[in-house]
Design a protein around this motif. Structure first.
Motif, PDB file in Angstrom:
ATOM      1  N   VAL A  47       0.853  -1.184   0.000  1.00 46.06           N
ATOM      2  CA  VAL A  47       0.000   0.000   0.000  1.00 46.06           C
ATOM      3  C   VAL A  47       0.886   1.229   0.000  1.00 46.06           C
ATOM      4  O   VAL A  47       2.041   1.206   0.415  1.00 46.06           O
ATOM      5  CB  VAL A  47      -0.925   0.033   1.247  1.00 46.06           C
ATOM      6  CG1 VAL A  47      -1.904  -1.114   1.224  1.00 46.06           C
ATOM      7  CG2 VAL A  47      -0.106   0.010   2.525  1.00 46.06           C
ATOM      8  N   THR A  48       0.332   2.321  -0.491  1.00 50.33           N
ATOM      9  CA  THR A  48       1.048   3.583  -0.448  1.00 50.33           C
ATOM     10  C   THR A  48       0.831   4.244   0.906  1.00 50.33           C
ATOM     11  O   THR A  48      -0.177   4.018   1.571  1.00 50.33           O
ATOM     12  CB  THR A  48       0.564   4.527  -1.561  1.00 50.33           C
ATOM     13  OG1 THR A  48      -0.840   4.766  -1.399  1.00 50.33           O
ATOM     14  CG2 THR A  48       0.838   3.935  -2.927  1.00 50.33           C
ATOM     15  N   SER A  49       1.796   5.047   1.293  1.00 53.35           N
ATOM     16  CA  SER A  49       1.681   5.768   2.549  1.00 53.35           C
ATOM     17  C   SER A  49       2.366   7.112   2.401  1.00 53.35           C
ATOM     18  O   SER A  49       3.162   7.328   1.485  1.00 53.35           O
ATOM     19  CB  SER A  49       2.323   4.974   3.690  1.00 53.35           C
ATOM     20  OG  SER A  49       3.696   4.756   3.425  1.00 53.35           O
ATOM     21  N   ALA A  50       2.037   8.028   3.293  1.00 48.14           N
ATOM     22  CA  ALA A  50       2.639   9.356   3.288  1.00 48.14           C
ATOM     23  C   ALA A  50       3.747   9.404   4.319  1.00 48.14           C
ATOM     24  O   ALA A  50       3.562   9.008   5.472  1.00 48.14           O
ATOM     25  CB  ALA A  50       1.589  10.416   3.583  1.00 48.14           C
ATOM     26  N   VAL A  51       4.906   9.853   3.898  1.00 51.29           N
ATOM     27  CA  VAL A  51       6.053  10.039   4.786  1.00 51.29           C
ATOM     28  C   VAL A  51       6.375  11.522   4.821  1.00 51.29           C
ATOM     29  O   VAL A  51       6.583  12.136   3.770  1.00 51.29           O
ATOM     30  CB  VAL A  51       7.273   9.241   4.295  1.00 51.29           C
ATOM     31  CG1 VAL A  51       8.489   9.515   5.181  1.00 51.29           C
ATOM     32  CG2 VAL A  51       6.968   7.752   4.251  1.00 51.29           C
ATOM     33  N   LEU A  52       6.396  12.091   6.003  1.00 53.54           N
ATOM     34  CA  LEU A  52       6.698  13.503   6.124  1.00 53.54           C
ATOM     35  C   LEU A  52       8.202  13.723   6.230  1.00 53.54           C
ATOM     36  O   LEU A  52       8.898  13.008   6.969  1.00 53.54           O
ATOM     37  CB  LEU A  52       5.998  14.118   7.334  1.00 53.54           C
ATOM     38  CG  LEU A  52       4.642  14.771   7.000  1.00 53.54           C
ATOM     39  CD1 LEU A  52       3.623  13.711   6.618  1.00 53.54           C
ATOM     40  CD2 LEU A  52       4.145  15.632   8.131  1.00 53.54           C
ATOM     41  N   VAL A  53       8.671  14.681   5.455  1.00 54.82           N
ATOM     42  CA  VAL A  53      10.093  15.021   5.412  1.00 54.82           C
ATOM     43  C   VAL A  53      10.237  16.503   5.695  1.00 54.82           C
ATOM     44  O   VAL A  53       9.507  17.332   5.123  1.00 54.82           O
ATOM     45  CB  VAL A  53      10.704  14.682   4.032  1.00 54.82           C
ATOM     46  CG1 VAL A  53      12.154  15.142   3.962  1.00 54.82           C
ATOM     47  CG2 VAL A  53      10.604  13.194   3.754  1.00 54.82           C
ATOM     48  N   GLU A  54      11.170  16.828   6.570  1.00 52.69           N
ATOM     49  CA  GLU A  54      11.438  18.224   6.919  1.00 52.69           C
ATOM     50  C   GLU A  54      12.872  18.559   6.509  1.00 52.69           C
ATOM     51  O   GLU A  54      13.808  17.858   6.897  1.00 52.69           O
ATOM     52  CB  GLU A  54      11.256  18.424   8.424  1.00 52.69           C
ATOM     53  CG  GLU A  54      11.379  19.859   8.882  1.00 52.69           C
ATOM     54  CD  GLU A  54      11.158  19.965  10.381  1.00 52.69           C
ATOM     55  OE1 GLU A  54      10.000  20.111  10.812  1.00 52.69           O
ATOM     56  OE2 GLU A  54      12.166  19.863  11.127  1.00 52.69           O
ATOM     57  N   ILE A  55      13.031  19.597   5.703  1.00 50.11           N
ATOM     58  CA  ILE A  55      14.348  19.995   5.207  1.00 50.11           C
ATOM     59  C   ILE A  55      14.627  21.427   5.670  1.00 50.11           C
ATOM     60  O   ILE A  55      13.889  22.352   5.330  1.00 50.11           O
ATOM     61  CB  ILE A  55      14.427  19.926   3.667  1.00 50.11           C
ATOM     62  CG1 ILE A  55      14.026  18.532   3.168  1.00 50.11           C
ATOM     63  CG2 ILE A  55      15.827  20.278   3.192  1.00 50.11           C
ATOM     64  CD1 ILE A  55      13.950  18.428   1.655  1.00 50.11           C
ATOM     65  N   SER A  56      15.675  21.592   6.438  1.00 44.84           N
ATOM     66  CA  SER A  56      16.079  22.934   6.861  1.00 44.84           C
ATOM     67  C   SER A  56      17.210  23.434   5.966  1.00 44.84           C
ATOM     68  O   SER A  56      17.798  22.664   5.199  1.00 44.84           O
ATOM     69  CB  SER A  56      16.538  22.907   8.323  1.00 44.84           C
ATOM     70  OG  SER A  56      17.652  22.043   8.478  1.00 44.84           O
ATOM     71  N   GLY A  57      17.502  24.711   6.062  1.00 44.29           N
ATOM     72  CA  GLY A  57      18.580  25.285   5.265  1.00 44.29           C
ATOM     73  C   GLY A  57      18.158  25.713   3.874  1.00 44.29           C
ATOM     74  O   GLY A  57      19.006  25.961   3.012  1.00 44.29           O
ATOM     75  N   ILE A  58      16.844  25.816   3.628  1.00 42.05           N
ATOM     76  CA  ILE A  58      16.342  26.276   2.330  1.00 42.05           C
ATOM     77  C   ILE A  58      16.251  27.809   2.390  1.00 42.05           C
ATOM     78  O   ILE A  58      15.308  28.369   2.932  1.00 42.05           O
ATOM     79  CB  ILE A  58      14.970  25.664   2.002  1.00 42.05           C
ATOM     80  CG1 ILE A  58      15.044  24.136   2.033  1.00 42.05           C
ATOM     81  CG2 ILE A  58      14.461  26.160   0.653  1.00 42.05           C
ATOM     82  CD1 ILE A  58      15.934  23.536   0.977  1.00 42.05           C
ATOM     83  N   ARG A  59      17.248  28.485   1.827  1.00 43.55           N
ATOM     84  CA  ARG A  59      17.363  29.935   1.994  1.00 43.55           C
ATOM     85  C   ARG A  59      17.165  30.723   0.719  1.00 43.55           C
ATOM     86  O   ARG A  59      17.299  31.945   0.717  1.00 43.55           O
ATOM     87  CB  ARG A  59      18.730  30.265   2.592  1.00 43.55           C
ATOM     88  CG  ARG A  59      18.950  29.663   3.977  1.00 43.55           C
ATOM     89  CD  ARG A  59      20.282  30.063   4.576  1.00 43.55           C
ATOM     90  NE  ARG A  59      20.406  29.547   5.927  1.00 43.55           N
ATOM     91  CZ  ARG A  59      20.900  28.341   6.230  1.00 43.55           C
ATOM     92  NH1 ARG A  59      21.304  27.536   5.247  1.00 43.55           N
ATOM     93  NH2 ARG A  59      20.974  27.942   7.484  1.00 43.55           N
ATOM     94  N   SER A  60      16.872  30.038  -0.372  1.00 47.56           N
ATOM     95  CA  SER A  60      16.658  30.747  -1.637  1.00 47.56           C
ATOM     96  C   SER A  60      15.681  29.961  -2.480  1.00 47.56           C
ATOM     97  O   SER A  60      15.436  28.766  -2.245  1.00 47.56           O
ATOM     98  CB  SER A  60      17.980  30.918  -2.399  1.00 47.56           C
ATOM     99  OG  SER A  60      18.457  29.661  -2.853  1.00 47.56           O
ATOM    100  N   PHE A  61      15.117  30.639  -3.483  1.00 47.88           N
ATOM    101  CA  PHE A  61      14.188  29.952  -4.377  1.00 47.88           C
ATOM    102  C   PHE A  61      14.916  28.858  -5.162  1.00 47.88           C
ATOM    103  O   PHE A  61      14.341  27.807  -5.455  1.00 47.88           O
ATOM    104  CB  PHE A  61      13.547  30.937  -5.343  1.00 47.88           C
ATOM    105  CG  PHE A  61      12.599  30.271  -6.317  1.00 47.88           C
ATOM    106  CD1 PHE A  61      11.341  29.853  -5.913  1.00 47.88           C
ATOM    107  CD2 PHE A  61      12.994  30.028  -7.633  1.00 47.88           C
ATOM    108  CE1 PHE A  61      10.489  29.217  -6.798  1.00 47.88           C
ATOM    109  CE2 PHE A  61      12.143  29.391  -8.520  1.00 47.88           C
ATOM    110  CZ  PHE A  61      10.880  28.992  -8.102  1.00 47.88           C
ATOM    111  N   ALA A  62      16.200  29.097  -5.508  1.00 48.62           N
ATOM    112  CA  ALA A  62      16.961  28.082  -6.242  1.00 48.62           C
ATOM    113  C   ALA A  62      17.086  26.802  -5.417  1.00 48.62           C
ATOM    114  O   ALA A  62      16.935  25.696  -5.943  1.00 48.62           O
ATOM    115  CB  ALA A  62      18.338  28.621  -6.606  1.00 48.62           C
ATOM    116  N   GLN A  63      17.337  26.940  -4.111  1.00 47.03           N
ATOM    117  CA  GLN A  63      17.428  25.757  -3.255  1.00 47.03           C
ATOM    118  C   GLN A  63      16.066  25.088  -3.108  1.00 47.03           C
ATOM    119  O   GLN A  63      15.967  23.859  -3.109  1.00 47.03           O
ATOM    120  CB  GLN A  63      17.978  26.159  -1.887  1.00 47.03           C
ATOM    121  CG  GLN A  63      19.438  26.585  -1.920  1.00 47.03           C
ATOM    122  CD  GLN A  63      19.909  27.073  -0.563  1.00 47.03           C
ATOM    123  OE1 GLN A  63      19.163  27.710   0.185  1.00 47.03           O
ATOM    124  NE2 GLN A  63      21.161  26.782  -0.234  1.00 47.03           N
TER     125      GLN A  63
END
Length: 349
Positions: free
Chosen positions: A253-269
């Motif tokens: 079955v499919t499931s949702a996994v939550l991911v948190e990414i810090s250090g995103i400081r620009s639109f390019a990132q």
């Protein structure tokens, strides 16, 4: 396109030619073309699944008989007196079959592997193996790497390499030396082999694959240096495919996994991170749930096991795993990893 390129790991590589093969044929006749197409599709299945014995699966035989239905394009070319049939199979059609038959799928983003080898012969003694000294052997290894879909690199063995990886350290399969010597190459995995000639026609090899903070040792024997070297690359490909290949029935079955990414400081990132996650073969959707300061939270929809997903994410050098801060309440309950209360945490580098 720029965002996708930025999202790729520094060494893990997208293998673009998994579905293209060339087969020698006797003529341009329909029978020869059908036989060559079946052989070519078998090679493609080995690359895509990572399973060297995939043709032994009884589910594969009927597919190979209908292999011409999966051909996207083909053309003939001659090299001297030999005629070749160049085949391009439809990636989507092959992928659909892999899913339908519940075969393993090894996504085309694969670990760049640096190979160090030393040899000990009855006549020449012990020495490091260099491409310029053994061009035929290294050519065979390159060909096998293409057949398995495993990107290989070989050290140039200049003075820097010889200083960082002296022969004694290579023969001892010193993991510390491998780490120091690999800095200039930045591999995802390191394969170290010592090839020993035990008699006129008997060889023994000891191999060590270093990847993801773990080491895997295995042996190979054969009648030539080339044979035990090829078995070393095959063994490494088997181990890496076992880690990264996914079966559609892993969870069912499919499931949702939550991911948190810090250090995103620009639109390019932001664009690079989201493009990378959207492009993962194991992820059917990557929805942005929230953006707070430099912190990005996404829900990944996947049918693969959590550990397999973590293994895949570890291939991206831009994603550095952060400390697990999952809270434990007074009753001792800890929220499951990948949940809203305890997401997978990474920092973007």
């Amino acid at each position: 396109m720029l965002a996708v390129l930025l999202a790729l790991p520094a060494s893990a590589r997208v293998m673009p030619d998994l579905y293209d093969v060339s087969e020698a044929v006797a003529s341009r006749g329909a029978s020869d073309r059908a036989s060559a197409t079946a052989r070519g599709l078998e090679r493609v299945f080995i690359r895509v699944t990572g399973d060297l014995e995939i043709a032994q699966d009884p589910k594969i035989a009927p597919v190979l008989q209908q292999s011409q239905k999966l051909v996207q394009s083909y053309r003939y070319e001659s090299d001297g007196n030999q005629l070749y049939l160049n085949l391009a199979f439809d990636p989507q059609a092959v992928g659909d079959l892999v899913h339908k038959l519940q075969l393993p799928l090894w996504p085309n983003n694969r670990p760049g592997t640096l190979v160090w080898m030393a040899v000990d012969t009855l006549q020449g003694g012990r020495d490091s193996l260099r491409q310029e000294d053994y061009p035929e052997l290294f050519g065979l290894l390159d060909g096998l790497a293409m057949e398995r879909g495993l990107p290989l690199d070989f050290p140039v063995m200049d003075l820097n390499d010889q200083r960082n990886m002296p022969l004694g350290s290579l023969w001892a399969q010193d993991e510390g030396a491998a780490e120091r010597a690999g800095v200039r190459y930045r591999p995802d995995a390191t394969l170290m082999g010592r090839l020993l000639q035990t008699s006129g026609q008997r060889w023994q090899a000891n191999w060590l694959l270093i990847h993801g903070g773990r080491s895997y040792a295995f042996d190979a024997s054969g009648s030539s240096m080339e044979e035990v070297a090829l078995r070393g690359v095959n063994g490494a490909a088997n181990l890496l495919a076992e880690r990264y290949a996914v079966r559609s029935s892993d969870t069912g079955v499919t499931s949702a996994v939550l991911v948190e990414i810090s250090g995103i400081r620009s639109f390019a990132q932001y664009s690079a991170a989201t493009s990378y996650l959207h492009g993962l073969a194991q992820v059917s959707s990557a929805d942005v749930l929230a953006v707070h300061g430099d912190r990005l939270t996404l829900a990944l929809t996947t049918s693969t096991q959590l550990q397999t997903l973590q293994n895949l994410l570890s291939l991206n050098r831009n994603l550095q795993s952060a400390r697990d801060d999952g809270l434990v309440d007074l009753s001792g309950y800890r929220a499951p990893l990948g949940s809203a209360q305890n997401p997978l945490r990474y920092s973007w580098q």
